[in-house]
Design an enzyme around this catalytic site. Structure first.
Site, PDB file in Angstrom:
ATOM      1  CG  ASP A 140      -0.330   0.148   2.540  1.00  0.00           C
ATOM      2  OD1 ASP A 140       0.900   0.334   2.629  1.00  0.00           O
ATOM      3  OD2 ASP A 140      -1.072   0.106   3.545  1.00  0.00           O
ATOM      4  CB  THR A 148       2.594  -2.074  11.113  1.00  0.00           C
ATOM      5  OG1 THR A 148       1.308  -2.528  10.677  1.00  0.00           O
ATOM      6  CG2 THR A 148       2.504  -0.675  11.688  1.00  0.00           C
ATOM      7  CB  CYS A 159       1.068  -2.154   4.818  1.00  0.00           C
ATOM      8  SG  CYS A 159       0.876  -3.138   6.313  1.00  0.00           S
ATOM      9  CG  HIS A 179      10.491 -24.673  11.909  1.00  0.00           C
ATOM     10  ND1 HIS A 179      10.741 -24.556  13.252  1.00  0.00           N
ATOM     11  CD2 HIS A 179      11.643 -25.118  11.355  1.00  0.00           C
ATOM     12  CE1 HIS A 179      11.997 -24.917  13.501  1.00  0.00           C
ATOM     13  NE2 HIS A 179      12.563 -25.251  12.362  1.00  0.00           N
ATOM     14  CG  HIS A 217       8.945 -28.462  10.842  1.00  0.00           C
ATOM     15  ND1 HIS A 217       8.801 -27.946  12.112  1.00  0.00           N
ATOM     16  CD2 HIS A 217      10.263 -28.734  10.689  1.00  0.00           C
ATOM     17  CE1 HIS A 217       9.986 -27.888  12.698  1.00  0.00           C
ATOM     18  NE2 HIS A 217      10.887 -28.362  11.857  1.00  0.00           N
TER      19      HIS A 217
END
Length: 145
Positions: free
Chosen positions: A8, A67, A65, A98, A133
């Protein structure tokens, strides 16, 4: 490998840094924007990338973005997506080994361009370990079904 990438307005600079890393690694990618200075809505960029990865059109995706939180929340709403929000090199590696994460999310306001480049490089070159995993990842896939 084919990667879908988007940001964004809050992640434009880091997105461009990551594209240069993919150029260096000779990884094929498609840029889904954005190219604006004004505020846009992160789901408008996260959801199309997640859908393209979930459909198999792209192997992986990268979202940026301010954060990374909004992008990761939106992407993880799409069935088949395992989007990891990463801000350090250790978790970039482990989420591939993992968790077989298929989308990487980062925050431009949280990390600088140098760290973002290293995180992307590690995430792009690290393979899923499988083994113990794989059973765990399969439980998530089974739940989604």
């Amino acid at each position: 490998m084919k990667v879908a990438i988007a940001s964004d307005h809050g992640g434009i600079h880091i997105r461009k840094e990551i594209m240069s890393v993919m150029d260096e690694l000779q990884i094929s990618y498609e840029d889904f924007g954005c190219e604006c200075d004004t505020s846009v809505d992160y789901p408008d960029y996260a959801l199309p990338v997640a859908e393209k990865v979930a459909s198999g059109e792209f192997d992986r995706g990268i979202l940026v973005c301010g954060t990374g939180i909004g992008m990761s929340i939106a992407a993880n709403k799409v069935k088949g997506i395992r989007c990891a929000l990463v801000h350090d090199m250790f978790t970039a590696k482990v989420t591939r080994e993992h968790n077989d994460s298929n989308i990487l999310a980062m925050g431009e306001r949280v990390i600088g361009p140098g760290l973002a480049r290293e995180i992307a490089r590690i995430w792009l070159v690290t393979e899923f370990e499988g083994g113990r995993h794989e059973n765990r990842v399969n439980k998530i896939t089974d739940y989604e079904a």
